[in-house]
Write a protein that holds these residues in place. Structure first.
Motif, PDB file in Angstrom:
ATOM      1  N   LEU A   1      39.736  27.612  39.967  1.00 32.97           N
ATOM      2  CA  LEU A   1      39.482  27.986  38.576  1.00 32.97           C
ATOM      3  C   LEU A   1      38.085  28.588  38.422  1.00 32.97           C
ATOM      4  O   LEU A   1      37.211  28.383  39.277  1.00 32.97           O
ATOM      5  N   PRO A   2      37.849  29.338  37.331  1.00 35.57           N
ATOM      6  CA  PRO A   2      36.565  30.018  37.143  1.00 35.57           C
ATOM      7  C   PRO A   2      35.376  29.064  37.217  1.00 35.57           C
ATOM      8  O   PRO A   2      35.352  28.036  36.551  1.00 35.57           O
ATOM      9  N   GLY A   3      34.396  29.419  38.055  1.00 31.52           N
ATOM     10  CA  GLY A   3      33.162  28.648  38.152  1.00 31.52           C
ATOM     11  C   GLY A   3      33.210  27.460  39.084  1.00 31.52           C
ATOM     12  O   GLY A   3      32.186  26.801  39.296  1.00 31.52           O
ATOM     13  N   GLN A   4      34.380  27.138  39.639  1.00 28.33           N
ATOM     14  CA  GLN A   4      34.473  25.967  40.506  1.00 28.33           C
ATOM     15  C   GLN A   4      33.775  26.197  41.844  1.00 28.33           C
ATOM     16  O   GLN A   4      33.842  27.292  42.409  1.00 28.33           O
ATOM     17  N   HIS A   5      33.112  25.147  42.338  1.00 26.01           N
ATOM     18  CA  HIS A   5      32.507  25.180  43.671  1.00 26.01           C
ATOM     19  C   HIS A   5      33.547  24.706  44.682  1.00 26.01           C
ATOM     20  O   HIS A   5      34.169  23.648  44.500  1.00 26.01           O
TER      21      HIS A   5
ATOM     22  N   HIS B   1      39.325  42.388  49.667  1.00 29.06           N
ATOM     23  CA  HIS B   1      39.272  42.103  48.228  1.00 29.06           C
ATOM     24  C   HIS B   1      38.141  42.891  47.580  1.00 29.06           C
ATOM     25  O   HIS B   1      38.296  43.460  46.498  1.00 29.06           O
ATOM     26  N   ASN B   2      37.000  42.922  48.244  1.00 33.67           N
ATOM     27  CA  ASN B   2      35.839  43.614  47.701  1.00 33.67           C
ATOM     28  C   ASN B   2      36.075  45.118  47.581  1.00 33.67           C
ATOM     29  O   ASN B   2      35.619  45.752  46.633  1.00 33.67           O
ATOM     30  N   ASP B   3      36.760  45.700  48.572  1.00 29.65           N
ATOM     31  CA  ASP B   3      37.019  47.136  48.537  1.00 29.65           C
ATOM     32  C   ASP B   3      37.865  47.500  47.325  1.00 29.65           C
ATOM     33  O   ASP B   3      37.622  48.517  46.665  1.00 29.65           O
ATOM     34  N   ARG B   4      38.881  46.704  47.035  1.00 33.97           N
ATOM     35  CA  ARG B   4      39.720  46.970  45.870  1.00 33.97           C
ATOM     36  C   ARG B   4      38.912  46.808  44.589  1.00 33.97           C
ATOM     37  O   ARG B   4      39.068  47.590  43.647  1.00 33.97           O
ATOM     38  N   MET B   5      38.074  45.813  44.569  1.00 35.66           N
ATOM     39  CA  MET B   5      37.197  45.607  43.414  1.00 35.66           C
ATOM     40  C   MET B   5      36.344  46.846  43.169  1.00 35.66           C
ATOM     41  O   MET B   5      36.195  47.305  42.028  1.00 35.66           O
ATOM     42  N   GLN B   6      35.796  47.414  44.228  1.00 35.57           N
ATOM     43  CA  GLN B   6      34.941  48.593  44.091  1.00 35.57           C
ATOM     44  C   GLN B   6      35.722  49.780  43.542  1.00 35.57           C
ATOM     45  O   GLN B   6      35.223  50.539  42.707  1.00 35.57           O
ATOM     46  N   GLU B   7      36.964  49.940  43.989  1.00 34.52           N
ATOM     47  CA  GLU B   7      37.807  51.029  43.478  1.00 34.52           C
ATOM     48  C   GLU B   7      38.016  50.887  41.972  1.00 34.52           C
ATOM     49  O   GLU B   7      37.931  51.869  41.219  1.00 34.52           O
TER      50      GLU B   7
ATOM     51  N   ASP C   1      37.208  35.168  39.509  1.00 36.94           N
ATOM     52  CA  ASP C   1      36.386  34.742  40.634  1.00 36.94           C
ATOM     53  C   ASP C   1      34.917  34.933  40.238  1.00 36.94           C
ATOM     54  O   ASP C   1      34.483  36.056  39.976  1.00 36.94           O
ATOM     55  N   PRO C   2      34.118  33.867  40.163  1.00 40.76           N
ATOM     56  CA  PRO C   2      32.726  33.990  39.719  1.00 40.76           C
ATOM     57  C   PRO C   2      31.911  35.002  40.533  1.00 40.76           C
ATOM     58  O   PRO C   2      31.048  35.693  39.987  1.00 40.76           O
ATOM     59  N   LYS C   3      32.190  35.087  41.829  1.00 42.10           N
ATOM     60  CA  LYS C   3      31.441  36.033  42.664  1.00 42.10           C
ATOM     61  C   LYS C   3      31.754  37.470  42.270  1.00 42.10           C
ATOM     62  O   LYS C   3      30.867  38.333  42.224  1.00 42.10           O
ATOM     63  N   GLN C   4      33.024  37.737  41.976  1.00 43.77           N
ATOM     64  CA  GLN C   4      33.402  39.089  41.570  1.00 43.77           C
ATOM     65  C   GLN C   4      32.900  39.397  40.154  1.00 43.77           C
ATOM     66  O   GLN C   4      32.548  40.539  39.850  1.00 43.77           O
ATOM     67  N   ALA C   5      32.872  38.382  39.306  1.00 40.71           N
ATOM     68  CA  ALA C   5      32.322  38.569  37.957  1.00 40.71           C
ATOM     69  C   ALA C   5      30.846  38.953  38.032  1.00 40.71           C
ATOM     70  O   ALA C   5      30.385  39.855  37.329  1.00 40.71           O
ATOM     71  N   GLU C   6      30.115  38.269  38.907  1.00 43.58           N
ATOM     72  CA  GLU C   6      28.694  38.587  39.075  1.00 43.58           C
ATOM     73  C   GLU C   6      28.519  39.994  39.645  1.00 43.58           C
ATOM     74  O   GLU C   6      27.630  40.738  39.228  1.00 43.58           O
TER      75      GLU C   6
ATOM     76  N   ILE D   1      37.988  41.182  29.715  1.00 45.87           N
ATOM     77  CA  ILE D   1      37.188  41.204  30.947  1.00 45.87           C
ATOM     78  C   ILE D   1      35.745  40.808  30.659  1.00 45.87           C
ATOM     79  O   ILE D   1      35.138  40.018  31.392  1.00 45.87           O
ATOM     80  N   VAL D   2      35.180  41.332  29.575  1.00 44.29           N
ATOM     81  CA  VAL D   2      33.798  40.986  29.216  1.00 44.29           C
ATOM     82  C   VAL D   2      33.679  39.481  28.987  1.00 44.29           C
ATOM     83  O   VAL D   2      32.766  38.820  29.501  1.00 44.29           O
ATOM     84  N   GLY D   3      34.612  38.912  28.210  1.00 41.40           N
ATOM     85  CA  GLY D   3      34.564  37.482  27.928  1.00 41.40           C
ATOM     86  C   GLY D   3      34.779  36.632  29.165  1.00 41.40           C
ATOM     87  O   GLY D   3      34.061  35.648  29.396  1.00 41.40           O
ATOM     88  N   THR D   4      35.757  36.995  29.978  1.00 43.47           N
ATOM     89  CA  THR D   4      36.052  36.250  31.203  1.00 43.47           C
ATOM     90  C   THR D   4      34.873  36.298  32.171  1.00 43.47           C
ATOM     91  O   THR D   4      34.548  35.311  32.836  1.00 43.47           O
ATOM     92  N   MET D   5      34.228  37.441  32.228  1.00 52.00           N
ATOM     93  CA  MET D   5      33.124  37.658  33.160  1.00 52.00           C
ATOM     94  C   MET D   5      31.943  36.731  32.869  1.00 52.00           C
ATOM     95  O   MET D   5      31.296  36.229  33.791  1.00 52.00           O
ATOM     96  N   VAL D   6      31.647  36.475  31.599  1.00 53.45           N
ATOM     97  CA  VAL D   6      30.408  35.765  31.259  1.00 53.45           C
ATOM     98  C   VAL D   6      30.590  34.285  30.957  1.00 53.45           C
ATOM     99  O   VAL D   6      29.615  33.532  31.029  1.00 53.45           O
ATOM    100  N   GLN D   7      31.804  33.850  30.622  1.00 51.43           N
ATOM    101  CA  GLN D   7      31.913  32.467  30.168  1.00 51.43           C
ATOM    102  C   GLN D   7      31.629  31.488  31.309  1.00 51.43           C
ATOM    103  O   GLN D   7      31.981  31.714  32.458  1.00 51.43           O
ATOM    104  N   ASN D   8      30.944  30.415  30.932  1.00 56.60           N
ATOM    105  CA  ASN D   8      30.509  29.383  31.879  1.00 56.60           C
ATOM    106  C   ASN D   8      29.436  29.854  32.844  1.00 56.60           C
ATOM    107  O   ASN D   8      29.192  29.202  33.856  1.00 56.60           O
TER     108      ASN D   8
END
Length: 406
Positions: free
Chosen positions: A60-64, A119-125, A159-164, A200-207
């Motif tokens: 889940l979002p933000g989980q370690h 995963h990162n390559d698709r994110m960049q696209e 994914d918190p890393k992708q949000a960042e 996307i904006v809301g999901t990216m920043v929450q928590n």
């Protein structure tokens, strides 16, 4: 006497240590839990540390995620999942699989062990497409491609890393806000694209206080206020409210900016149920509920304990106005009964929302949130009207409110 004073001093020290320990325990408990709000304004909480089992579960979002787990990624959704490493592989380095959904057979096929870079390559696209789209005029022929890309990006930024990564991409936030704006000239992007951009904006920043801060400094709060003010579609406006809530919840500077920009008045002035702008009774009712819950969060001192005194004063004054507004909407609501599609039992969802928010105001702002004798009479009469109804939740909430405020 000196012995007595010394003993008393020791007691004070011991009591102080106990209080500090209690406070530390409460803080630790808060830090061990993550709470998120979805696009419908519903809050859910879960452990900050991922609790692994022998079965795959969504991260889940933000989980370690602890080390030495078996992790896989579904490329259809971007969702990360994890489980305990099988006994034969215990102690081996973290394994990552890329999983693709087989829609035709409703099965999952493991493609191969693959590095995170896929995963990162698709994110960049996807980010590149958003950057390109946000910087040019609207092209109606590109609507579908944009919507599909935003849908995929929405799932990935859980994914918190992708949000960042998305937030740290120069121009990405600005592009999303441009796509989401109903005032985009000469015409705006499609409703679905606008909705997805705000989600996307809301999901990216929450928590994430760090990402909230970056969005605040980049001007996201005033942009979203304008988007909400100019929006003509109730469902899309609800997504703008979600993004605003994610930006301001628990973030003192973003909330202060929202208050100083007259955000409370602007949001509260949107009455979807009486608006001639919005169409569709169902979506208007949902937007009304989201707005009430958002304002409830802003007015809740527990969520915003560090708000500066100047803004706290404005919030306190607004609480009095909103108290009267909620009481009026509750008493004059044309909604008598909605039917739950699953149980066919009568519900009063909107009235429950008003009632819960009004009770919070009464507890937090008892000096300014006053109820008229006419409203108290309405509560008494309403309680008699629904006394024998099947909506137990509304009946009980109304009875509790009456007992505490009669």
């Amino acid at each position: 006497m000196r012995v007595q004073l010394q003993t008393f001093g020791w007691l004070l020290v011991a009591f102080g240590s106990f209080v500090k320990s209690e406070a530390a325990d409460e803080l630790q408990e808060a830090n061990d839990t993550i709470c998120t709000i979805n696009v419908d304004g519903i809050e859910s909480c879960y452990p900050r540390i991922f609790q692994a089992t022998n079965e795959f579960q969504n991260i889940l979002p933000g989980q370690h995620v602890p080390p030495e787990l078996h992790i896989r990624i579904d490329m259809q959704t971007g969702q990360r999942q994890a489980r305990l490493m099988p006994a034969a592989n215990h102690g081996q380095p973290e394994e990552i699989e890329v999983v693709e959904a087989n829609v035709a057979q409703n099965e999952q096929k493991v493609l191969a062990a693959a590095p995170q870079s896929a995963h990162n390559d698709r994110m960049q696209e996807l980010v590149n497409l958003v950057l390109e789209t946000g910087s040019r005029l609207v092209d109606r022929s590109a609507d579908k491609q944009l919507e599909q890309s935003l849908e995929e990006l929405k799932d990935i930024v859980y994914d918190p890393k992708q949000a960042e990564r998305l937030m740290n991409t120069p121009g990405a936030l600005s592009a999303l806000l441009s796509i989401g704006s109903p005032a985009h000239r000469p015409v705006s992007w499609s409703l679905d694209a606008r909705r997805l951009a705000s989600i996307i904006v809301g999901t990216m920043v929450q928590n994430s206080p760090d990402l909230q801060s970056k969005a605040h400094r980049a001007g996201a709060v005033p942009a979203l206020i304008r988007m909400l003010r100019d929006e003509v579609d109730a469902k899309t406006a609800g997504k703008h409210v979600f993004a605003l809530s994610a930006l301001t919840r628990g973030h003192a500077l973003a909330l202060e900016q929202f208050v100083q920009l007259d955000g409370l008045r602007i949001v509260s002035s949107i009455n979807p149920l009486e608006s001639t702008v919005f169409r569709g009774e169902n979506e208007s009712a949902k937007l009304d509920t989201r707005i009430v819950r958002f304002i409830e969060d802003v007015l809740n001192p527990e969520f915003n304990p560090r708000i500066p005194s100047t803004s706290a004063s404005v919030i306190s004054q607004f609480a009095s106005v909103w108290c009267t507004t909620l009481a009026s909407r509750l008493a004059n609501s044309l909604e008598d009964v909605d039917t739950d599609a699953h149980s066919e039992r009568p519900t009063h969802e909107r009235r429950l929302t008003y009632l819960h928010s009004l009770e919070l105001l009464r507890q937090a702002y008892s000096d300014t949130c006053t109820l008229t004798s006419d409203f108290k009479s309405w509560v008494r009469n309403e309680l008699a009207r629904v006394k024998h109804s099947n909506d137990d939740e509304y009946n009980q909430a109304l009875a509790n409110f009456y007992e505490q405020n009669k």
